[in-house]
Design a protein around this motif. Structure first.
Motif, PDB file in Angstrom:
ATOM      1  N   LEU A  96       0.831  -1.208   0.000  1.00  0.00           N
ATOM      2  CA  LEU A  96       0.000   0.000   0.000  1.00  0.00           C
ATOM      3  C   LEU A  96       0.863   1.254   0.000  1.00  0.00           C
ATOM      4  N   ALA A  97       1.950   1.208   0.771  1.00  0.00           N
ATOM      5  CA  ALA A  97       2.811   2.390   0.882  1.00  0.00           C
ATOM      6  C   ALA A  97       3.479   2.738  -0.438  1.00  0.00           C
ATOM      7  N   ASN A  98       3.611   1.773  -1.328  1.00  0.00           N
ATOM      8  CA  ASN A  98       4.242   2.017  -2.627  1.00  0.00           C
ATOM      9  C   ASN A  98       3.274   2.607  -3.646  1.00  0.00           C
ATOM     10  N   ASN A  99       2.044   2.844  -3.219  1.00  0.00           N
ATOM     11  CA  ASN A  99       1.072   3.518  -4.084  1.00  0.00           C
ATOM     12  C   ASN A  99       1.303   5.030  -4.012  1.00  0.00           C
ATOM     13  N   GLU A 100       1.704   5.621  -5.102  1.00  0.00           N
ATOM     14  CA  GLU A 100       2.076   7.044  -5.116  1.00  0.00           C
ATOM     15  C   GLU A 100       0.882   7.973  -4.986  1.00  0.00           C
ATOM     16  N   THR A 101      -0.320   7.425  -5.064  1.00  0.00           N
ATOM     17  CA  THR A 101      -1.517   8.279  -4.974  1.00  0.00           C
ATOM     18  C   THR A 101      -2.018   8.414  -3.537  1.00  0.00           C
ATOM     19  N   LEU A 102      -1.316   7.798  -2.579  1.00  0.00           N
ATOM     20  CA  LEU A 102      -1.765   7.871  -1.188  1.00  0.00           C
ATOM     21  C   LEU A 102      -1.691   9.299  -0.661  1.00  0.00           C
ATOM     22  N   ASP A 106      -3.078   8.891   4.894  1.00  0.00           N
ATOM     23  CA  ASP A 106      -3.055   7.448   4.687  1.00  0.00           C
ATOM     24  C   ASP A 106      -1.683   6.875   5.063  1.00  0.00           C
ATOM     25  N   ARG A 107      -0.635   7.589   4.713  1.00  0.00           N
ATOM     26  CA  ARG A 107       0.713   7.145   5.081  1.00  0.00           C
ATOM     27  C   ARG A 107       0.897   7.180   6.596  1.00  0.00           C
ATOM     28  N   ASP A 108       0.272   8.162   7.255  1.00  0.00           N
ATOM     29  CA  ASP A 108       0.359   8.230   8.716  1.00  0.00           C
ATOM     30  C   ASP A 108      -0.279   6.998   9.373  1.00  0.00           C
ATOM     31  N   VAL A 186       8.335   4.956   4.492  1.00  0.00           N
ATOM     32  CA  VAL A 186       6.931   5.342   4.308  1.00  0.00           C
ATOM     33  C   VAL A 186       6.744   6.818   4.631  1.00  0.00           C
ATOM     34  N   ARG A 187       7.433   7.283   5.659  1.00  0.00           N
ATOM     35  CA  ARG A 187       7.258   8.681   6.091  1.00  0.00           C
ATOM     36  C   ARG A 187       7.863   9.662   5.088  1.00  0.00           C
ATOM     37  N   SER A 188       9.091   9.397   4.643  1.00  0.00           N
ATOM     38  CA  SER A 188       9.763  10.418   3.828  1.00  0.00           C
ATOM     39  C   SER A 188      10.656   9.832   2.732  1.00  0.00           C
TER      40      SER A 188
END
Length: 282
Positions: A96-102, A106-108, A186-188
């Motif tokens: 999910l984290a590799n989805n650039e549209t998040l 959502d990443r949080d 995931v954060r940065s």
């Protein structure tokens, strides 16, 4: 002739005494069900029984070790399975984290869940076993003997569980480092960095699958060894019973034969004594 007559009664009395002792012993074996009570009565059987007793004591200690090892192995298996299931969810999160549209929020949420798994894994690798020690022991593996020249390690070491995750290329990383890098990615992190951490998630999944498989093999081995010892115990009991227990039918037959012999000895003694008296009078 006088000398012979003087010694014959003593010999006859001794024979009767010996027969009486044999009869008393045979009565005892019938009453107790034990074929002998002193080593001198059956030296070879006594030696074999002593050897059987020593081996039984050793096998009992192995059986006790198996019981304790199984408890630890099953606890380790359950704990590793919990972490293995967790890595499946971690891998989903990294996909999910590799989805650039998040969106940032959502990443949080993904970061919060990853941090929760990090804390859970840190607690699980430090869990106590059912005997008050650490389930995943630091330092050298704890080994238990379950047979001649056979030692088993009921649970993997802390290093094997938490510090030796194979990430490829002959390199390993600890769970803490992997989780920290995932959370940072995931954060940065960049898409490339998040992709690398997805590979780390797969490495964790493979790591715990391998540990889980090894524990399953170990538990099966303990079960097989326990069955072998149980079979050995049955064979030992059967052999000891054959050596030690009285054959009642045979013992009664021998008892009756001894009674007949004693009666015959008593009649012979009475007849000899009577003849000797007549000869003295004559």
């Amino acid at each position: 002739m006088e000398s012979i007559n003087r010694t014959r009664p003593a010999d006859a009395i001794q024979m009767q005494s010996q027969l009486a002792d044999l009869i008393a012993r045979k009565q005892e074996t019938i009453a107790t069900g034990i074929s002998f009570n002193r080593p001198s009565e059956a030296p070879s059987s006594w030696l074999e029984i002593s050897s059987i007793s020593r081996q039984s004591t050793i096998e009992q200690s192995w059986s006790n070790n198996i019981g304790r090892a199984r408890i630890l192995a099953q606890q380790a298996e359950s704990t590793i399975n919990t972490m293995s299931n967790g890595t499946t969810r971690v891998r989903e999160l990294m996909v999910l984290a590799n989805n650039e549209t998040l969106a940032p929020q959502d990443r949080d949420v993904i970061i919060l869940e990853l941090e929760s798994f990090q804390q859970q894994f840190s607690q699980l690798v430090q869990v106590d076993d059912n005997y008050g020690g650490k389930l995943f022991h630091s330092g050298d593996p704890i080994e238990m003997r379950i047979d001649n020249n056979v030692l088993v390690t009921p649970a993997p070491t802390l290093a094997a569980v938490a510090q030796g995750v194979d990430i490829g290329g002959g390199m390993t990383e600890s769970l803490d480092v992997i989780f920290a890098n995932m959370i940072d990615a995931v954060r940065s992190g960049t898409p490339t960095e998040r992709g690398e951490q997805l590979d780390r998630a797969k490495a964790m999944t493979d790591h715990f699958a391998s540990l889980l498989g090894a524990q399953g093999v170990l538990v099966n081995r303990l079960d097989e060894q326990e069955l072998r010892l149980q079979e050995s115990e049955l064979n030992t009991l059967e052999r000891r019973s054959a050596l030690e227990n009285t054959d009642i039918g045979q013992a009664i037959s021998q008892f009756q034969s001894l009674l007949v012999n004693l009666e015959a000895a008593q009649r012979l003694y009475a007849q000899t004594a009577s003849n000797s008296l007549v000869q003295l009078i004559g």
